[in-house]
Design a protein around this motif. Structure first.
Motif, PDB file in Angstrom:
ATOM      1  N   ALA A   1       0.932  -1.163  -0.029  1.00  0.00           N
ATOM      2  CA  ALA A   1       0.087  -0.020  -0.068  1.00  0.00           C
ATOM      3  C   ALA A   1       1.006   1.269   0.045  1.00  0.00           C
ATOM      4  O   ALA A   1       0.506   2.172  -0.656  1.00  0.00           O
ATOM      5  N   LEU A   2       1.898   1.176   0.750  1.00  0.00           N
ATOM      6  CA  LEU A   2       2.632   2.382   0.649  1.00  0.00           C
ATOM      7  C   LEU A   2       3.532   2.573  -0.758  1.00  0.00           C
ATOM      8  O   LEU A   2       3.646   3.662  -1.116  1.00  0.00           O
ATOM      9  N   ILE A   3       3.659   1.513  -1.463  1.00  0.00           N
ATOM     10  CA  ILE A   3       4.413   1.634  -2.753  1.00  0.00           C
ATOM     11  C   ILE A   3       3.378   2.480  -3.688  1.00  0.00           C
ATOM     12  O   ILE A   3       3.357   3.059  -4.325  1.00  0.00           O
ATOM     13  N   ALA A   4       1.983   1.553  -3.540  1.00  0.00           N
ATOM     14  CA  ALA A   4       1.074   2.164  -4.313  1.00  0.00           C
ATOM     15  C   ALA A   4       0.527   3.659  -4.162  1.00  0.00           C
ATOM     16  O   ALA A   4       0.103   4.151  -4.947  1.00  0.00           O
ATOM     17  N   SER A   5       0.960   3.842  -2.741  1.00  0.00           N
ATOM     18  CA  SER A   5       0.459   5.567  -2.528  1.00  0.00           C
ATOM     19  C   SER A   5       1.231   6.437  -3.526  1.00  0.00           C
ATOM     20  O   SER A   5       1.037   7.526  -3.669  1.00  0.00           O
ATOM     21  N   GLY A   6       2.441   5.879  -4.094  1.00  0.00           N
ATOM     22  CA  GLY A   6       3.057   6.843  -5.007  1.00  0.00           C
ATOM     23  C   GLY A   6       2.182   7.382  -6.350  1.00  0.00           C
ATOM     24  O   GLY A   6       2.757   8.169  -6.900  1.00  0.00           O
ATOM     25  N   PHE A   7       1.182   6.681  -6.641  1.00  0.00           N
ATOM     26  CA  PHE A   7       0.405   7.164  -7.701  1.00  0.00           C
ATOM     27  C   PHE A   7      -0.398   8.459  -7.001  1.00  0.00           C
ATOM     28  O   PHE A   7      -0.744   9.043  -8.011  1.00  0.00           O
ATOM     29  N   VAL A   8      -0.344   8.686  -5.955  1.00  0.00           N
ATOM     30  CA  VAL A   8      -0.814   9.932  -5.579  1.00  0.00           C
ATOM     31  C   VAL A   8       0.241  11.037  -5.037  1.00  0.00           C
ATOM     32  O   VAL A   8       0.128  12.357  -5.535  1.00  0.00           O
ATOM     33  N   VAL A   9       1.313  10.415  -4.326  1.00  0.00           N
ATOM     34  CA  VAL A   9       2.401  11.286  -4.121  1.00  0.00           C
ATOM     35  C   VAL A   9       3.573  10.333  -4.702  1.00  0.00           C
ATOM     36  O   VAL A   9       4.076   9.668  -4.220  1.00  0.00           O
ATOM     37  N   PRO A  10       4.127  10.890  -6.019  1.00  0.00           N
ATOM     38  CA  PRO A  10       5.096  10.188  -6.468  1.00  0.00           C
ATOM     39  C   PRO A  10       6.351   9.682  -6.002  1.00  0.00           C
ATOM     40  O   PRO A  10       6.871   8.786  -6.148  1.00  0.00           O
ATOM     41  N   VAL A  11       6.983  10.613  -4.951  1.00  0.00           N
ATOM     42  CA  VAL A  11       7.997  10.144  -4.067  1.00  0.00           C
ATOM     43  C   VAL A  11       7.989   8.931  -3.495  1.00  0.00           C
ATOM     44  O   VAL A  11       8.879   8.535  -2.880  1.00  0.00           O
ATOM     45  N   MET A  12       6.570   8.722  -3.100  1.00  0.00           N
ATOM     46  CA  MET A  12       6.168   7.415  -2.269  1.00  0.00           C
ATOM     47  C   MET A  12       6.497   6.047  -2.875  1.00  0.00           C
ATOM     48  O   MET A  12       6.887   5.202  -2.446  1.00  0.00           O
ATOM     49  N   PHE A  13       6.928   6.317  -4.417  1.00  0.00           N
ATOM     50  CA  PHE A  13       7.271   4.962  -5.078  1.00  0.00           C
ATOM     51  C   PHE A  13       8.682   4.658  -4.349  1.00  0.00           C
ATOM     52  O   PHE A  13       8.869   3.647  -4.470  1.00  0.00           O
ATOM     53  N   PHE A  14       9.506   5.853  -4.363  1.00  0.00           N
ATOM     54  CA  PHE A  14      10.863   5.474  -3.988  1.00  0.00           C
ATOM     55  C   PHE A  14      10.873   4.947  -2.410  1.00  0.00           C
ATOM     56  O   PHE A  14      11.280   4.120  -1.913  1.00  0.00           O
ATOM     57  N   LEU A  15      10.133   6.148  -1.601  1.00  0.00           N
ATOM     58  CA  LEU A  15      10.027   5.877  -0.138  1.00  0.00           C
ATOM     59  C   LEU A  15       9.561   4.362   0.252  1.00  0.00           C
ATOM     60  O   LEU A  15       9.759   3.673   1.054  1.00  0.00           O
ATOM     61  N   GLY A  16       8.470   4.191  -0.494  1.00  0.00           N
ATOM     62  CA  GLY A  16       7.631   2.914  -0.367  1.00  0.00           C
ATOM     63  C   GLY A  16       8.687   1.699  -0.556  1.00  0.00           C
ATOM     64  O   GLY A  16       8.877   0.725   0.082  1.00  0.00           O
TER      65      GLY A  16
END
Length: 123
Positions: A67-82
């Motif tokens: 879910a944390l990685i998927a949140s990158g679709f809303v906040v792109p930096v979350m792809f990396f942080l996830g």
């Protein structure tokens, strides 16, 4: 394992909160939506700290990582942080289990040594 996993989850708690602040800038999202989703995820990260050793705890942790990685679709930096936190989660589970096994072996060796020294005729 519990300590390492809980540390990772508490770090995620803060990252989720900060991601919520960033998501608030999206004009397509309402405050209620952002904080409901972030609040549930933050609550889950804290509850999981106590559930790590229970059946399904690690699997729920993996679901949170996805879910944390998927949140990158809303906040792109979350792809990396996830992805970073998913890596930390894997390390916490993998090395935490190794540490738990080493502690169990050490405790068994201590018990065996104490039993041997306390046995009659071993003076």
């Amino acid at each position: 394992m519990r300590t390492l996993c809980a540390s990772t989850l508490i770090g995620e708690f803060f990252v989720i909160g900060f991601a919520g602040l960033v998501a608030m800038k999206d004009p397509d999202l309402t405050q209620a939506t952002v904080w409901t989703v972030c609040g549930v995820a933050m609550f889950l990260s804290v509850v999981l700290c106590g559930m790590i050793t229970r059946p399904g705890g690690v699997q729920l942790g993996w679901a949170l990582q996805i879910a944390l990685i998927a949140s990158g679709f809303v906040v792109p930096v979350m792809f990396f942080l996830g992805a970073v936190f998913a890596g930390l989660w894997w390390c916490s589970v993998h090395y935490g289990r190794k540490i738990d096994d080493a502690k169990a072996r050490w405790a068994a060796a201590q018990e065996a040594a104490e039993a041997a020294s306390a046995a009659p005729g071993s003076a």
